[in-house]
Design a protein around this motif. Structure first.
Motif, PDB file in Angstrom:
ATOM      1  N   ASP A   1      25.018  49.900  71.230  1.00 28.32           N
ATOM      2  CA  ASP A   1      24.804  51.254  71.725  1.00 28.32           C
ATOM      3  C   ASP A   1      23.669  51.309  72.741  1.00 28.32           C
ATOM      4  O   ASP A   1      23.655  52.197  73.592  1.00 28.32           O
ATOM      5  CB  ASP A   1      24.532  52.210  70.556  1.00 28.32           C
ATOM      6  CG  ASP A   1      25.821  52.568  69.832  1.00 28.32           C
ATOM      7  OD1 ASP A   1      26.847  52.705  70.517  1.00 28.32           O
ATOM      8  OD2 ASP A   1      25.806  52.698  68.600  1.00 28.32           O
ATOM      9  N   ILE A   2      22.734  50.373  72.644  1.00 24.89           N
ATOM     10  CA  ILE A   2      21.666  50.337  73.658  1.00 24.89           C
ATOM     11  C   ILE A   2      22.258  49.986  75.024  1.00 24.89           C
ATOM     12  O   ILE A   2      21.935  50.619  76.030  1.00 24.89           O
ATOM     13  CB  ILE A   2      20.551  49.343  73.259  1.00 24.89           C
ATOM     14  CG1 ILE A   2      19.819  49.860  72.019  1.00 24.89           C
ATOM     15  CG2 ILE A   2      19.557  49.166  74.408  1.00 24.89           C
ATOM     16  CD1 ILE A   2      18.732  48.930  71.508  1.00 24.89           C
TER      17      ILE A   2
ATOM     18  N   MET B   1      24.620  55.693  67.719  1.00 23.33           N
ATOM     19  CA  MET B   1      23.735  54.740  67.055  1.00 23.33           C
ATOM     20  C   MET B   1      23.305  55.254  65.687  1.00 23.33           C
ATOM     21  O   MET B   1      23.010  54.474  64.789  1.00 23.33           O
ATOM     22  CB  MET B   1      22.520  54.558  67.959  1.00 23.33           C
ATOM     23  CG  MET B   1      21.766  53.283  67.818  1.00 23.33           C
ATOM     24  SD  MET B   1      20.303  53.396  68.840  1.00 23.33           S
ATOM     25  CE  MET B   1      20.931  53.004  70.454  1.00 23.33           C
TER      26      MET B   1
ATOM     27  N   ILE C   1      23.077  57.426  71.889  1.00 25.85           N
ATOM     28  CA  ILE C   1      22.053  57.584  70.850  1.00 25.85           C
ATOM     29  C   ILE C   1      22.694  58.169  69.593  1.00 25.85           C
ATOM     30  O   ILE C   1      22.410  57.740  68.474  1.00 25.85           O
ATOM     31  CB  ILE C   1      20.917  58.506  71.356  1.00 25.85           C
ATOM     32  CG1 ILE C   1      20.324  57.952  72.652  1.00 25.85           C
ATOM     33  CG2 ILE C   1      19.849  58.685  70.295  1.00 25.85           C
ATOM     34  CD1 ILE C   1      19.566  56.654  72.499  1.00 25.85           C
TER      35      ILE C   1
END
Lengths: 365, 318
Positions: free
Chosen positions: A168-169, B282, B279
């Motif tokens: 996800d980064i 995540m 984000i």
């Protein structure tokens, strides 16, 4: 109550084997791989394809031309590097399932310099990227080791979660800060400058040289250094290690940093040598396959070189299966799984054997 | 109000596959087997459920097929770890890679054979499985929409979770299973058939995971075949077991919470704060990692992992 009782022995029981010779062990392992290929062949047959033709296609697909061979080696490089990284952790019985994430972080750290400092001299830039990649992967490996050392946090699941977080980064960077302004809205990160790409040696990016060096390094590190010895003591028992004056926590942290760093180098090499950009598929499951490779090779660095090459052949060849038989390239995942299933079962037969009941005998109380 | 009803409904939709995976994994772990193959078993269920639905157009057959596929994956795992004493971590991972590969392989195989560019389930079956409005009850405002007009998968999942809870807590067999998980040698000495119990529970657990997979491919992807439809949910389920501290009832709440996290990005008003989607994506993983750390700090004896989890039992090794 003292009379001898007739005890019924189970029909089949398991008994320890006297130790097999090295040759017998090898024979059993190769036999199990052969059986796995037969089972895989039956699977291919069941979906209506001639298994002999399919296997022949896989092999010829991986070797039919110089370009194909180069492609095979290209698949092999990140697999080999990450399997070597995992080996260090697994030797310590630290279940690092996080190679995938460590590859990604290594690639991200290296990509920063490729994207924003590509005006540095070529060799300096590559060296910095190499170091950045290993630091990125190393730090990502250090996090679970820290929590495991401090609180005993389960590393299997923790490293796993870090994989998804790392992925996800990349997506975050791709959609925001590092988005390619010239992509016309298509989400991607810009292609690296020529200056930030790995050079080709024998038609394949020079990552393969790094891979070979790392293999030798891991072999020497495990076999001939104090740190390698410490790893093998810690893997057996933390108490023994402490008794011998070692600090198991420190060893765990150090080993996981190196393990992650090697995987990170794998990511750097994949991004700068093969993809020429930071793609979300930079790890693409290699971190998981590497575990199978490391395990199949019994955590032996040179064995890993052989197994990762064979897996690369399987993968490259399977992509040809698609064009010639219309079989999906996922076929290689299935075959890899079948092979490991058989080898896992075979390990049992190396240590134990089944004993079939002859006749029930008198057993004294 | 509508906002919350929508959020909760969406959280339920997103959380249900997690519930199946978690309950299945709880059964595995209670038998002393840390099965990392949940993702693979779910993928196998996803493919089998979809195929069965595609060819028979029967919802019940689809669910049974998904169960059997998951159980088949678990049976391989059980054979290797229970009988052949293979390493549980490696076997589980292999099962994941194998299961994902098999599922994607057959998915593409079906696609090429169908000759069209995409595979779509018959509309009757998706409608049948998508939502059942229970008459009268579903008309109750708020509660009606959340509780009584859901997909049959939701009801089945909650039912299975409750049944597994009763089984573990209130039956003799469940007590035996918990004994095996804590101390297989003691269970063996008590005359419990450890091997048989391990096989049964691991396989049934795998079957439950399989149904969760079918939900992913049939409902979550809207009845169109997509590769990797499970997409990491199996791994979250493994972690959710810890979050739920090995209780199937808490798993219901846990999967709802995690479901909410995964849909949150569609419900945070964009004009108030803008947070990148990545984000949000995540979050479930980040929170799971936090849960792992917190539960390892707390180290409660009561709600802990079964003691024998991860190590194989070998009678002759005592």
């Amino acid at each position: 109550m003292t009379a001898a009782k007739k005890i019924k022995e189970p029909l089949i029981r398991i008994a320890k084997r006297t130790e097999l010779t090295k040759r017998q062990t090898m024979l059993l392992r190769f036999g199990s791989v052969a059986l796995a290929l037969v089972a895989g062949g039956l699977f291919i047959l069941a979906i209506g394809t001639n298994p002999f033709e399919a296997y022949a296609t896989i092999i010829s697909g991986a070797f039919r031309s110089a370009m194909a061979v180069q492609g095979t080696v290209k698949i092999c490089i990140p697999l080999l590097i990450s399997a070597l990284g995992i080996t260090l952790a697994f030797k310590m019985k630290f279940w690092n399932i996080g190679a995938e994430g460590q590859i990604i972080m290594g690639a991200i750290f290296a990509s920063y310099f490729a994207l924003f400092h590509s005006d540095l001299p070529h060799w300096l830039l590559l060296l910095i990227m190499f170091l950045a990649g290993s630091i990125g992967g190393g730090l990502w490996g250090l996090i679970p080791a820290f929590f495991k050392a401090k609180f005993g946090t389960n590393e299997t699941l923790f490293t796993l979660m870090l994989n998804y977080i790392a992925l996800d980064i990349i997506i975050f960077l791709r959609d925001g800060p590092w988005a390619d302004p010239e992509s016309g809205g298509f989400p991607k990160i810009a292609r690296f400058d020529k200056n930030a790409q790995l050079d080709q040696v024998f038609g394949v990016h020079s990552g393969w040289i790094a891979a070979v060096i790392i293999a030798v390094f891991v072999f020497v590190y495990l076999k001939f250094t104090k740190s390698g010895y410490e790893i093998s003591v810690v893997s057996e028992s933390h108490a023994t290690a402490r008794y011998a004056g070692m600090n198991p926590k420190k060893i765990m942290l150090k080993t996981m940093f190196i393990s992650g760093a090697i995987c990170g180098i794998g990511g750097m090499v994949q991004a700068t040598g093969s993809d020429m950009t930071l793609a979300t598929s930079v790890a693409g499951g290699v971190g998981f396959t590497a575990i199978i490779v490391a395990w199949l090779a019994k955590l032996n660095p040179f064995g890993i070189m052989v197994v990762s090459f064979l897996f690369a052949v399987l993968e490259k060849g399977s992509s040809v299966l698609q064009s010639s038989f219309g079989l999906s390239s996922y076929c290689s995942d299935v075959l890899q799984g079948i092979i490991l299933f058989f080898v896992l079962a075979c390990e049992f037969f190396i240590r134990y054997k089944f004993v079939v009941r002859k006749n029930s005998k008198e057993v004294a109380e | 109000m509508d906002f919350w009803v929508n959020l909760i409904s969406a959280a339920i939709l997103a959380g249900i596959p997690l519930l199946y995976g978690t309950v299945g994994e709880i059964l595995n772990e209670k038998a002393g087997h840390l099965n990392l193959g949940v993702e693979g078993m779910m993928a196998m269920g996803a493919c089998a459920g979809f195929m069965a639905g595609f060819y028979t157009n029967n919802a019940i057959v689809a669910i049974i097929a998904a169960f059997l596929a998951g159980a088949l994956g678990a049976a391989i795992y059980a054979l290797l770890t229970v009988t052949f004493k293979a390493d549980q971590n490696v076997t589980g991972l292999t099962l994941t890679i194998f299961g994902l590969g098999l599922s994607n392989f057959f998915g593409e195989y079906m696609l090429t054979n169908s000759g069209s560019s995409s595979l779509k389930l018959p509309t009757e079956i998706t409608a049948e499985l998508n939502s059942v409005s229970i008459p009268v009850l579903s008309d109750i405002p708020v509660v009606g929409k959340i509780l009584f007009s859901q997909s049959p998968f939701v009801y089945l999942g909650v039912l299975i979770a409750v049944l597994v809870f009763i089984y573990l807590r209130h039956t003799k067999m469940g007590l035996n299973l918990r004994t095996i998980g804590e101390n297989p040698a003691a269970a063996d000495a008590l005359g419990i058939n450890v091997t048989a119990m391990k096989y049964i529970n691991v396989i049934i657990g795998g079957g439950i995971c399989g149904i969760g997979g079918a939900y992913c491919s049939i409902i979550y992807c809207g009845g169109v075949w997509m590769a990797n439809s499970v997409n990491g949910l199996g791994w979250i389920a493994v972690a959710l077991v810890i979050f739920a501290s090995w209780s199937p009832l808490r798993a219901i709440g846990g999967s709802l919470v995690f479901g909410a996290f995964s849909v949150l990005k569609y419900y945070v008003p964009k004009d108030v704060i803008t947070i990148p989607n990545a984000i949000f994506d995540m979050l479930p993983f980040l929170i799971t990692a936090l849960v792992l750390v917190i539960s390892s700090i707390r180290q409660s004896k009561e709600n802990a992992q079964p003691a024998s989890c991860g190590t194989n039992y070998f009678r002759e090794d005592r």
